[in-house]
Enzyme design. Sequence first.
Site, PDB file in Angstrom:
ATOM      1  N   LYS A 199     -11.261  -0.615  -5.302  1.00  0.00           N
ATOM      2  CA  LYS A 199     -10.671  -0.731  -3.954  1.00  0.00           C
ATOM      3  C   LYS A 199     -11.123   0.449  -3.102  1.00  0.00           C
ATOM      4  CE  LYS A 199      -5.972  -1.157  -1.944  1.00  0.00           C
ATOM      5  NZ  LYS A 199      -4.526  -1.186  -2.294  1.00  0.00           N
TER       6      LYS A 199
ATOM      7  N   SER B  52      -1.926  -5.120  -0.630  1.00  0.00           N
ATOM      8  CA  SER B  52      -3.082  -4.684   0.120  1.00  0.00           C
ATOM      9  C   SER B  52      -4.392  -4.736  -0.674  1.00  0.00           C
ATOM     10  CB  SER B  52      -2.856  -3.249   0.608  1.00  0.00           C
ATOM     11  OG  SER B  52      -2.742  -2.373  -0.501  1.00  0.00           O
TER      12      SER B  52
ATOM     13  N   SER C 161       1.092  -3.907  -4.144  1.00  0.00           N
ATOM     14  CA  SER C 161      -0.272  -4.224  -3.703  1.00  0.00           C
ATOM     15  C   SER C 161      -1.271  -4.603  -4.786  1.00  0.00           C
ATOM     16  CB  SER C 161      -0.842  -3.057  -2.912  1.00  0.00           C
ATOM     17  OG  SER C 161      -0.385  -3.150  -1.608  1.00  0.00           O
TER      18      SER C 161
HETATM   19  N1  GLN Z   1       3.206  -4.431   1.183  1.00  0.00           N
HETATM   20  C1  GLN Z   1       3.726  -3.115   0.937  1.00  0.00           C
HETATM   21  C2  GLN Z   1       3.500  -2.259   2.142  1.00  0.00           C
HETATM   22  O1  GLN Z   1       3.019  -2.737   3.096  1.00  0.00           O
HETATM   23  C3  GLN Z   1       3.095  -2.543  -0.265  1.00  0.00           C
HETATM   24  C4  GLN Z   1       1.749  -2.028  -0.029  1.00  0.00           C
HETATM   25  C5  GLN Z   1       1.163  -1.358  -1.233  1.00  0.00           C
HETATM   26  O2  GLN Z   1       1.628  -1.554  -2.357  1.00  0.00           O
HETATM   27  N2  GLN Z   1       0.157  -0.544  -1.000  1.00  0.00           N
HETATM   28  O3  GLN Z   1       3.800  -1.114   2.166  1.00  0.00           O
END
Ligand code: GLN
Length: 492
Positions: free
Chosen positions: A81, A156, A180
């Site tokens: 990532k 994400s 994420s």
């Molecule tokens: N969807 C969550 C957020 O927007 C988690 C994101 C993540 O785990 N990086 O913060």
Amino acid sequence: MQSELLNMSCKELRDGIAAGRIKSAAATEAVFGAIEKYEPVIGAYISTFEGRALAKANEVDAKIAAGEPVGELAGVPVAVKDVMCTTFGVTTCASRILENFHSPYNATVVEKLLAADAVIVGKTNMDEFAMGSSTENSGLKETVNPWDTTRVPGGSSGGSAAAVAGRMCFAALGSDTGGSIRQPASFCGVVGLKPTYGRVSRFGLVAYGSSLDQIGPVTRSVADCALMMNVIAGRDPADSTSVDEKNAPVCDYLEKLDEPVDKLKVAIVPQFSAGADEPVQKALTCALDVYKKLGAEIIEVDMPHLDYAIAAYYIVATAEASSNLARYDGVHYGHRTENAGDYVEVYSKSRAEGFGKEVKRRIMLGTYALSSGYYDAYYLKALKVRNLIRGDFAGAFEKCDCVMMPVSPTTAFKIGEKIDDPLTMYLSDIYTISANLAGVPAISIPCGFDDSELPIGLQILAPAFAEDRLLRIARMFESNTDWHRKKPTIVE
Ligand code: GLN
């Protein structure tokens, strides 16, 4: 041959390469063939490194031909990532502010992949600075779900999950602050593990919410997930929050993987899980039946504070983000405005031009929550709730080996469906966030499909540093079902 190769697990491929039956160069070429074919539609990668990857593959093949020792992932093409620093290529976090950022060092996990002789094929798309649940917040490009290209891949780490499902790598790394890794894994029908906080080094992971962030694998099977953990887990002197192995030993996660957990006790939280859509609930019930048939006992537990997880998370995560993102000032890193009159304008204009809408929203939320007068009411309160959630898990784990619940209340939603309604988007994290607040490990494994043929994930949560048992529990399900073998029609 091409598709046969691409559908192999990391383990099969690695063993084939080590035995000299398969060339890493052939596997790497097959991956770049898939990238050429599917990437224009799926859009999983921010950057790819074809020349570099092939050179590494040839190097591994030569070492094997010469009978030299090689690492645990020798010759296996993997993706990372784009939130993890690499000295090669750029590290963008899918943000305009870091679009041209060249890191002077590699993240520890990247060093570990290289030391294991993995072939890094590229860096995957994501929500900007890992803030989001759909990858739609990427400032650089769009990624779609390989199962239905009108839908989001989740986020994400949407690029990592889409690349793994789309056969454009054999495994990938993601990061998980509130879901994420697990949510995109569930949306794309692959396996995703968020390890215990402190199990994997965060050195070189661009920080979002430092007390919540963890790096973990996205793979097509539980065995591959265990293999990736063997490579990345462990104490790192460069990350003071990584845990001492004397207190929590790292084990060989593959070694006992196929040993079922004896007298398995699974806890469910019925009222909490009842908020999920019907197909998701049905898939959970069917998954529990599989475990029952395997001799597991299912018990119900009360975890009364999980309902407050989203509220607490969006205070803690945004507070930490507002502080972590202060470093992007147009001076130290990344984009610098060209129209500044004085230094104050350098800061404000560089940030205004470089950050996307969601990132700005979170910086404002976090700054507000930390400001004097509001600190006690919001931030401190959220920390107290976080403690209560930790307590809920401690209480539950006294009675069971693991907790099972959905990963997401829905399957992959349509692109654009939630992007203008941040609150609805935040609510889609309801089942994943508490693992981060409590610091415990949690995995998502494929457990079914809805009527539109969209994958559904089963989430299993275990006590801190019990990744070995967690993987064994997940493997019990995988060995008795074949959801993980299904693949999107877009790939051969
Ligand atoms: N969807 C969550 C957020 O927007 C988690 C994101 C993540 O785990 N990086 O913060």
